[in-house]
Design an enzyme around this catalytic site. Structure first.
Site, PDB file in Angstrom:
ATOM      1  N   THR A  13       0.833  -1.200   0.000  1.00 30.05           N
ATOM      2  CA  THR A  13       0.000   0.000   0.000  1.00 30.05           C
ATOM      3  C   THR A  13       0.872   1.255   0.000  1.00 30.05           C
ATOM      4  O   THR A  13       2.001   1.251   0.503  1.00 30.05           O
ATOM      5  CB  THR A  13      -0.939   0.019   1.218  1.00 30.05           C
ATOM      6  N   GLY A  14       0.339   2.312  -0.588  1.00 31.77           N
ATOM      7  CA  GLY A  14       1.092   3.559  -0.646  1.00 31.77           C
ATOM      8  C   GLY A  14       2.447   3.403  -1.300  1.00 31.77           C
ATOM      9  O   GLY A  14       3.463   3.877  -0.784  1.00 31.77           O
ATOM     10  N   GLY A  18       8.830   6.598  -2.471  1.00 32.45           N
ATOM     11  CA  GLY A  18       9.471   6.402  -1.178  1.00 32.45           C
ATOM     12  C   GLY A  18       9.695   4.964  -0.783  1.00 32.45           C
ATOM     13  O   GLY A  18      10.030   4.096  -1.595  1.00 32.45           O
ATOM     14  N   TYR A 154       1.600  11.541  15.073  1.00 38.07           N
ATOM     15  CA  TYR A 154       2.218  10.504  14.259  1.00 38.07           C
ATOM     16  C   TYR A 154       2.796   9.407  15.145  1.00 38.07           C
ATOM     17  O   TYR A 154       2.551   8.210  14.920  1.00 38.07           O
ATOM     18  CB  TYR A 154       3.312  11.115  13.395  1.00 38.07           C
TER      19      TYR A 154
END
Length: 264
Positions: A13-14, A18, A154
Protein backbone atom coordinates in the site's frame (compact mmCIF):
# COMPACT_ATOMS: atom_id res chain seq x y z
CA UNK A 1 20.45 -16.46 1.41
CA UNK A 2 17.66 -17.39 -0.98
CA UNK A 3 14.78 -14.93 -0.65
CA UNK A 4 12.80 -16.60 -3.42
CA UNK A 5 9.22 -15.25 -3.46
CA UNK A 6 8.27 -16.89 -6.73
CA UNK A 7 4.59 -17.74 -6.88
CA UNK A 8 3.69 -15.25 -4.13
CA UNK A 9 1.31 -12.34 -4.66
CA UNK A 10 2.14 -9.16 -2.73
CA UNK A 11 0.25 -5.91 -2.19
CA UNK A 12 2.23 -2.88 -1.07
CA UNK A 13 0.00 0.00 0.00
CA UNK A 14 1.09 3.56 -0.65
CA UNK A 15 3.74 2.35 -3.05
CA UNK A 16 3.93 5.07 -5.69
CA UNK A 17 7.01 6.59 -4.05
CA UNK A 18 9.47 6.40 -1.18
CA UNK A 19 9.75 3.35 1.05
CA UNK A 20 6.68 1.68 -0.43
CA UNK A 21 8.02 1.91 -3.96
CA UNK A 22 11.41 0.55 -2.90
CA UNK A 23 9.64 -2.38 -1.22
CA UNK A 24 7.63 -3.07 -4.38
CA UNK A 25 10.83 -3.19 -6.45
CA UNK A 26 12.64 -5.43 -4.00
CA UNK A 27 9.73 -7.88 -3.72
CA UNK A 28 9.55 -8.02 -7.52
CA UNK A 29 13.29 -8.72 -7.67
CA UNK A 30 12.70 -11.64 -5.30
CA UNK A 31 10.08 -13.04 -7.69
CA UNK A 32 6.77 -11.93 -6.19
CA UNK A 33 3.89 -10.72 -8.34
CA UNK A 34 3.50 -7.19 -7.02
CA UNK A 35 0.42 -4.99 -6.76
CA UNK A 36 1.23 -1.29 -6.54
CA UNK A 37 -1.29 0.96 -4.80
CA UNK A 38 -2.00 4.67 -4.56
CA UNK A 39 -4.87 7.15 -4.83
CA UNK A 40 -3.91 8.75 -8.15
CA UNK A 41 -4.27 6.67 -11.30
CA UNK A 42 -1.48 8.31 -13.25
CA UNK A 43 0.95 7.93 -10.36
CA UNK A 44 0.00 4.29 -9.85
CA UNK A 45 0.54 3.60 -13.55
CA UNK A 46 3.89 5.39 -13.53
CA UNK A 47 5.04 3.55 -10.40
CA UNK A 48 4.07 0.16 -11.85
CA UNK A 49 6.02 0.99 -15.00
CA UNK A 50 9.05 1.96 -12.90
CA UNK A 51 8.93 -1.42 -11.17
CA UNK A 52 8.71 -3.18 -14.54
CA UNK A 53 11.62 -1.12 -15.84
CA UNK A 54 13.70 -2.05 -12.81
CA UNK A 55 12.69 -5.73 -12.98
CA UNK A 56 11.86 -6.48 -16.64
CA UNK A 57 10.52 -10.00 -16.06
CA UNK A 58 8.35 -8.99 -13.09
CA UNK A 59 4.59 -9.41 -12.88
CA UNK A 60 3.31 -6.00 -11.79
CA UNK A 61 -0.18 -4.53 -11.61
CA UNK A 62 -1.66 -1.42 -10.08
CA UNK A 63 -4.79 -0.75 -8.07
CA UNK A 64 -6.07 2.78 -7.51
CA UNK A 65 -7.70 2.97 -4.08
CA UNK A 66 -8.04 5.39 -1.20
CA UNK A 67 -7.76 2.92 1.66
CA UNK A 68 -9.57 5.24 4.05
CA UNK A 69 -12.72 4.93 1.90
CA UNK A 70 -14.84 1.80 2.43
CA UNK A 71 -15.99 1.61 -1.21
CA UNK A 72 -12.43 1.85 -2.49
CA UNK A 73 -11.37 -0.98 -0.18
CA UNK A 74 -14.27 -3.10 -1.44
CA UNK A 75 -13.18 -2.40 -5.03
CA UNK A 76 -9.59 -3.36 -4.20
CA UNK A 77 -10.76 -6.65 -2.69
CA UNK A 78 -12.67 -7.43 -5.89
CA UNK A 79 -9.55 -6.81 -7.97
CA UNK A 80 -7.17 -8.56 -5.57
CA UNK A 81 -9.24 -11.18 -3.71
CA UNK A 82 -6.31 -13.19 -2.36
CA UNK A 83 -2.80 -12.35 -1.15
CA UNK A 84 0.26 -14.13 0.17
CA UNK A 85 1.99 -10.93 1.29
CA UNK A 86 0.45 -7.73 2.62
CA UNK A 87 2.72 -4.77 3.27
CA UNK A 88 0.92 -1.96 5.07
CA UNK A 89 3.14 0.93 4.09
CA UNK A 90 0.55 3.70 3.72
CA UNK A 91 1.13 6.50 6.20
CA UNK A 92 1.14 10.25 6.73
CA UNK A 93 3.30 12.48 8.90
CA UNK A 94 4.01 16.13 9.46
CA UNK A 95 5.35 18.52 12.04
CA UNK A 96 2.83 20.31 14.24
CA UNK A 97 2.70 21.53 17.82
CA UNK A 98 0.85 18.99 19.96
CA UNK A 99 -1.26 21.76 21.46
CA UNK A 100 -2.50 22.73 17.99
CA UNK A 101 -3.56 19.28 16.79
CA UNK A 102 -7.35 19.24 16.73
CA UNK A 103 -9.69 16.24 16.94
CA UNK A 104 -10.25 15.96 13.19
CA UNK A 105 -6.52 15.72 12.54
CA UNK A 106 -6.10 13.08 15.23
CA UNK A 107 -8.89 11.11 13.57
CA UNK A 108 -7.30 11.49 10.13
CA UNK A 109 -3.96 10.17 11.39
CA UNK A 110 -5.61 7.17 13.00
CA UNK A 111 -7.69 6.50 9.89
CA UNK A 112 -4.67 6.49 7.58
CA UNK A 113 -1.90 5.14 9.80
CA UNK A 114 -3.83 2.54 11.79
CA UNK A 115 -7.32 1.69 10.55
CA UNK A 116 -6.45 1.37 6.86
CA UNK A 117 -4.02 -1.41 7.74
CA UNK A 118 -6.46 -3.04 10.15
CA UNK A 119 -9.10 -3.25 7.42
CA UNK A 120 -6.75 -5.00 5.03
CA UNK A 121 -5.42 -7.41 7.66
CA UNK A 122 -8.99 -8.27 8.59
CA UNK A 123 -9.80 -8.91 4.92
CA UNK A 124 -6.75 -10.96 3.92
CA UNK A 125 -5.63 -12.75 7.08
CA UNK A 126 -8.36 -15.44 7.11
CA UNK A 127 -7.39 -16.66 3.63
CA UNK A 128 -3.71 -16.72 4.56
CA UNK A 129 -4.51 -18.76 7.68
CA UNK A 130 -6.64 -21.20 5.71
CA UNK A 131 -3.87 -21.77 3.16
CA UNK A 132 -1.19 -22.12 5.84
CA UNK A 133 1.06 -19.34 4.58
CA UNK A 134 1.06 -15.57 4.73
CA UNK A 135 3.15 -12.56 5.56
CA UNK A 136 1.81 -9.32 6.96
CA UNK A 137 4.34 -6.53 7.45
CA UNK A 138 3.38 -3.06 8.65
CA UNK A 139 5.84 -0.22 8.23
CA UNK A 140 6.07 1.43 11.61
CA UNK A 141 8.70 3.87 12.82
CA UNK A 142 11.24 4.66 15.50
CA UNK A 143 8.61 7.24 16.48
CA UNK A 144 6.51 4.36 17.82
CA UNK A 145 9.02 4.04 20.66
CA UNK A 146 10.59 7.50 20.81
CA UNK A 147 7.62 9.86 20.52
CA UNK A 148 8.77 12.95 18.58
CA UNK A 149 7.71 16.20 20.22
CA UNK A 150 7.21 17.83 16.82
CA UNK A 151 4.64 15.21 15.69
CA UNK A 152 3.08 13.52 18.69
CA UNK A 153 0.03 12.41 16.71
CA UNK A 154 2.22 10.50 14.26
CA UNK A 155 4.16 8.81 17.06
CA UNK A 156 0.98 7.73 18.84
CA UNK A 157 -0.45 6.11 15.70
CA UNK A 158 2.81 4.26 15.11
CA UNK A 159 2.74 2.97 18.69
CA UNK A 160 -0.80 1.73 18.05
CA UNK A 161 0.48 -0.05 14.95
CA UNK A 162 2.80 -2.17 17.08
CA UNK A 163 -0.13 -3.28 19.24
CA UNK A 164 -2.14 -4.11 16.11
CA UNK A 165 0.74 -6.25 14.89
CA UNK A 166 1.10 -8.13 18.15
CA UNK A 167 -2.63 -8.72 18.41
CA UNK A 168 -3.10 -10.08 14.90
CA UNK A 169 0.02 -12.24 15.27
CA UNK A 170 -1.78 -13.91 18.16
CA UNK A 171 -4.87 -14.38 15.98
CA UNK A 172 -2.67 -16.19 13.41
CA UNK A 173 -0.96 -18.32 16.05
CA UNK A 174 0.11 -21.74 14.76
CA UNK A 175 -1.14 -21.23 11.21
CA UNK A 176 2.11 -20.59 9.34
CA UNK A 177 1.23 -16.92 8.93
CA UNK A 178 3.53 -14.29 10.41
CA UNK A 179 2.62 -10.73 11.32
CA UNK A 180 5.37 -8.21 12.01
CA UNK A 181 6.15 -4.52 12.07
CA UNK A 182 9.32 -2.87 10.83
CA UNK A 183 10.57 0.10 12.82
CA UNK A 184 11.96 2.30 10.08
CA UNK A 185 14.37 4.98 11.22
CA UNK A 186 14.71 8.43 9.66
CA UNK A 187 14.61 7.62 5.94
CA UNK A 188 15.52 9.63 2.86
CA UNK A 189 12.31 10.17 0.89
CA UNK A 190 10.77 13.13 -0.90
CA UNK A 191 8.37 13.66 1.97
CA UNK A 192 11.21 13.62 4.49
CA UNK A 193 13.13 16.17 2.43
CA UNK A 194 10.13 18.50 2.78
CA UNK A 195 9.90 17.68 6.50
CA UNK A 196 13.60 18.42 6.98
CA UNK A 197 13.09 21.75 5.20
CA UNK A 198 10.29 22.60 7.63
CA UNK A 199 12.56 22.05 10.60
CA UNK A 200 15.95 23.40 9.50
CA UNK A 201 15.09 25.71 6.60
CA UNK A 202 14.44 24.99 2.95
CA UNK A 203 17.16 27.34 1.68
CA UNK A 204 20.05 25.10 2.77
CA UNK A 205 21.82 22.72 0.36
CA UNK A 206 20.46 19.22 0.89
CA UNK A 207 23.60 17.65 2.36
CA UNK A 208 23.97 20.46 4.87
CA UNK A 209 20.27 20.35 5.72
CA UNK A 210 20.44 16.58 6.28
CA UNK A 211 23.47 16.87 8.58
CA UNK A 212 21.83 19.64 10.56
CA UNK A 213 18.56 17.72 10.84
CA UNK A 214 20.31 14.60 12.13
CA UNK A 215 22.47 16.60 14.54
CA UNK A 216 19.68 18.76 15.97
CA UNK A 217 16.56 16.57 15.66
CA UNK A 218 17.75 12.95 15.47
CA UNK A 219 21.00 12.89 17.48
CA UNK A 220 20.29 9.33 18.72
CA UNK A 221 20.99 7.87 15.27
CA UNK A 222 24.09 5.70 15.25
CA UNK A 223 24.33 5.99 11.47
CA UNK A 224 24.30 9.81 11.63
CA UNK A 225 22.62 9.83 8.22
CA UNK A 226 19.23 9.19 6.74
CA UNK A 227 18.48 5.59 5.81
CA UNK A 228 17.88 4.88 2.13
CA UNK A 229 14.48 3.32 1.23
CA UNK A 230 16.16 0.25 -0.24
CA UNK A 231 17.66 -0.54 3.15
CA UNK A 232 14.18 -0.72 4.67
CA UNK A 233 13.01 -2.79 1.69
CA UNK A 234 15.75 -5.36 2.34
CA UNK A 235 14.42 -5.99 5.86
CA UNK A 236 10.84 -6.25 4.61
CA UNK A 237 11.76 -8.71 1.86
CA UNK A 238 13.50 -10.98 4.34
CA UNK A 239 10.44 -10.94 6.63
CA UNK A 240 8.26 -11.88 3.65
CA UNK A 241 10.40 -14.88 2.80
CA UNK A 242 10.30 -18.47 4.03
CA UNK A 243 13.53 -17.79 5.91
CA UNK A 244 11.69 -15.58 8.42
CA UNK A 245 9.23 -18.29 9.44
CA UNK A 246 10.20 -18.05 13.12
CA UNK A 247 9.77 -14.27 13.35
CA UNK A 248 6.24 -13.16 14.22
CA UNK A 249 4.55 -10.67 16.50
CA UNK A 250 7.72 -8.61 16.43
CA UNK A 251 8.82 -5.03 16.01
CA UNK A 252 11.88 -5.54 13.85
CA UNK A 253 14.26 -2.60 13.87
CA UNK A 254 15.68 -1.08 10.72
CA UNK A 255 16.29 2.21 12.45
CA UNK A 256 20.00 2.89 12.14
CA UNK A 257 20.37 2.37 15.88
CA UNK A 258 18.07 5.29 16.58
CA UNK A 259 16.12 3.61 19.40
CA UNK A 260 18.42 3.51 22.43
CA UNK A 261 17.62 0.01 23.59
CA UNK A 262 19.35 -3.36 23.71
CA UNK A 263 16.00 -5.05 23.02
CA UNK A 264 14.14 -5.07 19.67
Amino acid sequence: MDLDLGGRVALVTGSTQGIGHAIAVRLAEAGAAVVVNGRDGSRVEAAAKQVRDAVPDATVSGVVADLTAAQDVDDLLLQVPSLDILVNNLGIFGAKSALEIEDDEWRRYFEVNVLAGVRLIRAYLPGMMERGFGRVVSISSDSSVVTPVEMVHYGVTKTAQLAVTRGFAKVAKGTGVTVNSVLAGPTHTGGVEEFVGQLVGSDLPWEEAQRRFMREHRPQSLLERLIEPGEIANTVTYLCSDLASATTGGAVRSDGGYVDSILP
